[in-house]
Design a protein around this motif. Sequence first.
Motif, PDB file in Angstrom:
ATOM      1  N   TYR A  86       5.646  -2.500   7.296  1.00 30.73           N
ATOM      2  CA  TYR A  86       4.415  -1.871   6.819  1.00 30.73           C
ATOM      3  C   TYR A  86       4.290  -0.445   7.355  1.00 30.73           C
ATOM      4  CZ  TYR A  86       2.208  -6.084   4.791  1.00 30.73           C
ATOM      5  OH  TYR A  86       1.890  -7.164   4.021  1.00 30.73           O
ATOM      6  N   GLY A  87       4.610  -0.270   8.638  1.00 33.36           N
ATOM      7  CA  GLY A  87       4.499   1.055   9.229  1.00 33.36           C
ATOM      8  C   GLY A  87       5.443   2.065   8.596  1.00 33.36           C
ATOM      9  N   ARG A  88       6.665   1.666   8.362  1.00 33.54           N
ATOM     10  CA  ARG A  88       7.635   2.588   7.756  1.00 33.54           C
ATOM     11  C   ARG A  88       7.302   2.858   6.289  1.00 33.54           C
ATOM     12  NH1 ARG A  88      13.802   1.794   9.097  1.00 33.54           N
ATOM     13  NH2 ARG A  88      13.713   3.832   8.069  1.00 33.54           N
ATOM     14  N   GLN A  89       6.825   1.820   5.600  1.00 34.31           N
ATOM     15  CA  GLN A  89       6.428   2.021   4.201  1.00 34.31           C
ATOM     16  C   GLN A  89       5.234   2.977   4.116  1.00 34.31           C
ATOM     17  OE1 GLN A  89       7.524   0.620   0.738  1.00 34.31           O
ATOM     18  NE2 GLN A  89       6.541   2.615   0.835  1.00 34.31           N
ATOM     19  N   SER A  90       4.291   2.812   5.018  1.00 31.57           N
ATOM     20  CA  SER A  90       3.132   3.713   5.055  1.00 31.57           C
ATOM     21  C   SER A  90       3.576   5.151   5.319  1.00 31.57           C
ATOM     22  CB  SER A  90       2.146   3.263   6.132  1.00 31.57           C
ATOM     23  OG  SER A  90       1.659   1.956   5.860  1.00 31.57           O
ATOM     24  N   SER A  91       4.567   5.303   6.197  1.00 32.35           N
ATOM     25  CA  SER A  91       5.070   6.634   6.526  1.00 32.35           C
ATOM     26  C   SER A  91       5.694   7.324   5.312  1.00 32.35           C
ATOM     27  CB  SER A  91       6.095   6.531   7.659  1.00 32.35           C
ATOM     28  OG  SER A  91       6.647   7.804   7.956  1.00 32.35           O
ATOM     29  N   VAL A  92       6.397   6.548   4.492  1.00 36.45           N
ATOM     30  CA  VAL A  92       7.021   7.115   3.287  1.00 36.45           C
ATOM     31  C   VAL A  92       5.958   7.706   2.368  1.00 36.45           C
ATOM     32  CG1 VAL A  92       8.248   6.538   1.153  1.00 36.45           C
ATOM     33  CG2 VAL A  92       9.101   5.691   3.348  1.00 36.45           C
ATOM     34  N   LEU A  93       4.895   6.951   2.096  1.00 32.31           N
ATOM     35  CA  LEU A  93       3.852   7.459   1.195  1.00 32.31           C
ATOM     36  C   LEU A  93       3.054   8.578   1.850  1.00 32.31           C
ATOM     37  CD1 LEU A  93       2.477   4.371  -0.769  1.00 32.31           C
ATOM     38  CD2 LEU A  93       4.491   5.784  -1.163  1.00 32.31           C
ATOM     39  N   HIS A  94       2.897   8.515   3.162  1.00 31.83           N
ATOM     40  CA  HIS A  94       2.198   9.602   3.855  1.00 31.83           C
ATOM     41  C   HIS A  94       2.947  10.917   3.675  1.00 31.83           C
ATOM     42  CE1 HIS A  94       1.149  12.101   7.421  1.00 31.83           C
ATOM     43  NE2 HIS A  94      -0.073  11.656   7.155  1.00 31.83           N
ATOM     44  N   GLN A  95       4.253  10.866   3.661  1.00 31.17           N
ATOM     45  CA  GLN A  95       5.058  12.081   3.510  1.00 31.17           C
ATOM     46  C   GLN A  95       4.838  12.769   2.165  1.00 31.17           C
ATOM     47  OE1 GLN A  95       9.281  11.968   4.865  1.00 31.17           O
ATOM     48  NE2 GLN A  95       8.794   9.909   5.592  1.00 31.17           N
ATOM     49  N   ILE A  96       4.471  12.015   1.131  1.00 36.01           N
ATOM     50  CA  ILE A  96       4.293  12.628  -0.191  1.00 36.01           C
ATOM     51  C   ILE A  96       2.820  12.676  -0.595  1.00 36.01           C
ATOM     52  CG2 ILE A  96       6.595  11.903  -0.924  1.00 36.01           C
ATOM     53  CD1 ILE A  96       5.179   9.790  -2.708  1.00 36.01           C
ATOM     54  N   ARG A  97       1.916  12.591   0.365  1.00 39.38           N
ATOM     55  CA  ARG A  97       0.482  12.562   0.048  1.00 39.38           C
ATOM     56  C   ARG A  97       0.047  13.830  -0.696  1.00 39.38           C
ATOM     57  NH1 ARG A  97       1.422  14.093   5.073  1.00 39.38           N
ATOM     58  NH2 ARG A  97       0.139  15.679   6.129  1.00 39.38           N
ATOM     59  N   ARG A  98       0.606  14.983  -0.293  1.00 38.05           N
ATOM     60  CA  ARG A  98       0.241  16.235  -0.977  1.00 38.05           C
ATOM     61  C   ARG A  98       0.806  16.284  -2.397  1.00 38.05           C
ATOM     62  NH1 ARG A  98       1.204  17.911   4.360  1.00 38.05           N
ATOM     63  NH2 ARG A  98      -0.670  18.774   5.379  1.00 38.05           N
ATOM     64  N   ASP A  99       1.935  15.641  -2.601  1.00 37.52           N
ATOM     65  CA  ASP A  99       2.504  15.572  -3.955  1.00 37.52           C
ATOM     66  C   ASP A  99       1.617  14.724  -4.864  1.00 37.52           C
ATOM     67  OD1 ASP A  99       5.136  16.995  -3.576  1.00 37.52           O
ATOM     68  OD2 ASP A  99       5.288  15.463  -2.023  1.00 37.52           O
ATOM     69  N   PHE A 100       1.070  13.635  -4.323  1.00 34.20           N
ATOM     70  CA  PHE A 100       0.117  12.829  -5.088  1.00 34.20           C
ATOM     71  C   PHE A 100      -1.080  13.683  -5.522  1.00 34.20           C
ATOM     72  CE2 PHE A 100       1.423   8.564  -3.018  1.00 34.20           C
ATOM     73  CZ  PHE A 100       2.290   8.302  -4.066  1.00 34.20           C
ATOM     74  N   THR A 101      -1.633  14.432  -4.569  1.00 34.83           N
ATOM     75  CA  THR A 101      -2.807  15.260  -4.861  1.00 34.83           C
ATOM     76  C   THR A 101      -2.485  16.313  -5.917  1.00 34.83           C
ATOM     77  OG1 THR A 101      -3.628  14.951  -2.599  1.00 34.83           O
ATOM     78  CG2 THR A 101      -4.525  16.801  -3.846  1.00 34.83           C
ATOM     79  N   PHE A 102      -1.324  16.952  -5.769  1.00 30.48           N
ATOM     80  CA  PHE A 102      -0.927  17.988  -6.717  1.00 30.48           C
ATOM     81  C   PHE A 102      -0.721  17.415  -8.117  1.00 30.48           C
ATOM     82  CE2 PHE A 102       2.446  20.372  -8.911  1.00 30.48           C
ATOM     83  CZ  PHE A 102       1.848  21.627  -8.967  1.00 30.48           C
ATOM     84  N   LEU A 103      -0.029  16.284  -8.219  1.00 25.92           N
ATOM     85  CA  LEU A 103       0.247  15.688  -9.532  1.00 25.92           C
ATOM     86  C   LEU A 103      -1.030  15.205 -10.210  1.00 25.92           C
ATOM     87  CD1 LEU A 103       3.517  13.714  -8.739  1.00 25.92           C
ATOM     88  CD2 LEU A 103       3.306  15.721 -10.215  1.00 25.92           C
ATOM     89  N   GLU A 104      -1.976  14.697  -9.454  1.00 21.51           N
ATOM     90  CA  GLU A 104      -3.233  14.269 -10.051  1.00 21.51           C
ATOM     91  C   GLU A 104      -4.010  15.470 -10.587  1.00 21.51           C
ATOM     92  OE1 GLU A 104      -6.572  12.333 -11.470  1.00 21.51           O
ATOM     93  OE2 GLU A 104      -4.500  11.677 -11.152  1.00 21.51           O
ATOM     94  N   ASP A 105      -3.960  16.582  -9.869  1.00 19.12           N
ATOM     95  CA  ASP A 105      -4.600  17.801 -10.364  1.00 19.12           C
ATOM     96  C   ASP A 105      -3.933  18.268 -11.659  1.00 19.12           C
ATOM     97  OD1 ASP A 105      -6.382  20.190  -9.994  1.00 19.12           O
ATOM     98  OD2 ASP A 105      -4.450  21.211  -9.869  1.00 19.12           O
ATOM     99  N   CYS A 106      -2.617  18.198 -11.716  1.00 20.85           N
ATOM    100  CA  CYS A 106      -1.891  18.564 -12.940  1.00 20.85           C
ATOM    101  C   CYS A 106      -2.275  17.650 -14.095  1.00 20.85           C
ATOM    102  CB  CYS A 106      -0.385  18.491 -12.705  1.00 20.85           C
ATOM    103  SG  CYS A 106       0.259  19.743 -11.581  1.00 20.85           S
ATOM    104  N   ARG A 107      -2.344  16.366 -13.823  1.00 15.97           N
ATOM    105  CA  ARG A 107      -2.713  15.404 -14.873  1.00 15.97           C
ATOM    106  C   ARG A 107      -4.086  15.738 -15.455  1.00 15.97           C
ATOM    107  NH1 ARG A 107      -5.691  11.110 -16.045  1.00 15.97           N
ATOM    108  NH2 ARG A 107      -6.867  11.460 -14.134  1.00 15.97           N
ATOM    109  N   ALA A 108      -5.038  16.043 -14.574  1.00 15.22           N
ATOM    110  CA  ALA A 108      -6.390  16.366 -15.033  1.00 15.22           C
ATOM    111  C   ALA A 108      -6.411  17.644 -15.870  1.00 15.22           C
ATOM    112  CB  ALA A 108      -7.316  16.505 -13.823  1.00 15.22           C
TER     113      ALA A 108
END
Length: 335
Positions: free
Chosen positions: A133-155
Amino acid sequence: MEDQIDFRRMPVIHPYKKILDKAYSAASEASTTVSAQNKLLEIRIKELKRVETANEIICDYLNKIVERTPHVNLMPQYYTEIVSLAIDKEQFKKSLGAVRWAAEKSKELSTTYKKKLKGAQARDLGRIRSEYYGRQSSVLHQIRRDFTFLEDCRARLKNLPKFKEMKTVVIAGFPNVGKSSMLKTLTGAEPNIQPYPFTTKHVRVGYIEKYVQLVDTPGLLDRSLNKRNVIELQAVLALQYLSDMILFVFDASETCGYTMVEQMSLYKEMKREFDVPFAVCFNKCDLVSGDELDKYYNKVGTNRYQVSALKNEGFSKLRDFLLADALPSKKKFYQ
């Protein structure tokens, strides 16, 4: 082709913590369905079930983002131009690549930790699953800004107008010259109204049979381009990548409020700015004499037509002309 440009197919991109909460909650619930006669076996299977379920939810979501997001390298040139005005294309590609990396990394983690769980002693099972769980959480934490950017693009991009892959004629001319009436007369139907990016305007889209797409541009190609701000100008000029032809409409009667001299000036400006073939239509010809019309009719080339949208006169030749070479478009819009 349509999937390549439809940003409405993109899933809403949630903050990474919400994705993890959903995955881990589902994993805990799934583990409650496990039972076995051997207590050690039951604990092992439960922890395996948690890892499998969490991984399945996370990977399915990440892969859905990648698969349903239009790829900017595959878009027609018109959409490439429009998208470039809205977002940073290079960052868009990098962020989508980051999501793809996260999906692959998540799958690797699942495989690794399931092997560990299968060979571990009972006292280590909970710790190994928590470590996953900890390592999986770390993977998504690393791309958190990419999530934010892509959602802004989608909108920003979800409401791009959708055009079909066929011969496309864009209608231009001053306001009130009869463009909308002409569109309805040529197509025999009410147009489909869609927002146009980076402006407060809408375009109207109609079809002559199933061969020619007509795009009316109220508020876009109806005044001098030097009256636009930079972004709006670029959005308007992108229409040349959509157009196989521009149909410029004159109001021969001048009842639109613009003189023929002013209309001719706008026509010449459009000819300079747009590197596509032009056809010309003189509307409201029933309200003027032949001598008045001839002064301008002979200044606009050979593809010229006289019509009256009000009386539905003169459209058969224009319609035949537009249909004459209506094969699937081979121009740069679709390359």
